[in-house]
Design an enzyme around this catalytic site. Sequence first.
Site, mmCIF file in Angstrom:
data_model
loop_
_atom_site.group_PDB
_atom_site.id
_atom_site.type_symbol
_atom_site.label_atom_id
_atom_site.label_comp_id
_atom_site.label_asym_id
_atom_site.label_seq_id
_atom_site.Cartn_x
_atom_site.Cartn_y
_atom_site.Cartn_z
ATOM 1 N N ASP A 132 -10.284 -4.330 -4.454
ATOM 2 C CA ASP A 132 -9.654 -3.431 -3.479
ATOM 3 C C ASP A 132 -10.498 -2.165 -3.350
ATOM 4 O O ASP A 132 -10.635 -1.407 -4.313
ATOM 5 C CB ASP A 132 -8.241 -3.085 -3.970
ATOM 6 N N HIS A 157 -7.901 -5.259 -0.423
ATOM 7 C CA HIS A 157 -6.726 -4.394 -0.285
ATOM 8 C C HIS A 157 -5.580 -5.092 0.439
ATOM 9 O O HIS A 157 -4.419 -4.910 0.080
ATOM 10 C CB HIS A 157 -7.107 -3.117 0.464
ATOM 11 N N SER A 188 0.836 -1.197 0.000
ATOM 12 C CA SER A 188 0.000 0.000 0.000
ATOM 13 C C SER A 188 0.881 1.262 0.000
ATOM 14 O O SER A 188 1.659 1.466 -0.920
ATOM 15 C CB SER A 188 -0.965 -0.037 1.189
#
Length: 248
Positions: free
Chosen positions: A195, A225, A101
Amino acid sequence: MTDASFHVMPDGRRIAYRFTPGEGPTVVFLPGYKSDMAGGKATAVFNAAQAQGRAALLLDYSGCGESSGSFADGTLSIWRDEVLALIAAHCPGPVVLVGSSMGGWLMLLVALALPAGQVAGLVGIAAAPDFTDWGTSAEDQAKLAAGETVWEDNPYGPEPTPTHPGFWADGQAQLLLEDEVALECPVRLLHGQADPDVPWEIALRLAEVLRSDAVQVTLIKDGDHRLSRPADIALLLAAVAELAGWTR
């Protein structure tokens, strides 16, 4: 895993890390926003490296996990410099950077700051470069520009997630997706098409702007995610093994 050690920065910040020595490129795991090195993906990478006698480095950014400092003071630039300091202290040879991320944005900034020959590869997991821009509404950007902290509901925990003005301003100064990203190493990008936080199209956009031709994007249709299910972890370890020269 082993107990954390601490690297002391010049201003006294104590950065928690775990390092296992071994052969081949050192795999360096960079957690996401408000995450730490105790997460499932980081632990899986570290344990796999240990099992094969390979080098790996985990760390907590200042203000996160076991490191000292306040999260409100953290920025990409500060955390990038912490990662670079730990790499300089423990990884004199090649590294494979793995970023989850926000850590995927940070891995690009770290790779750009390292000598080109030191970066053996990059593995992004729902990489989120430029999220201070595309992931922040115009209304919230105005609040942040005025010095106000923005709070959002957190689907992963009980406390709301803050975006502090300093982090946002630094992120806006570190945007990458509008120009070529001058990295030529192999890159593997894993992204879930379910996601809700980082659109999977960001992976394609990143692949397009990377200078490297050795870029592969893997889209997981039902992936969220976190990409932390056993099948997702297996994909991650396979990508790391490929770039770091591990046996699978």
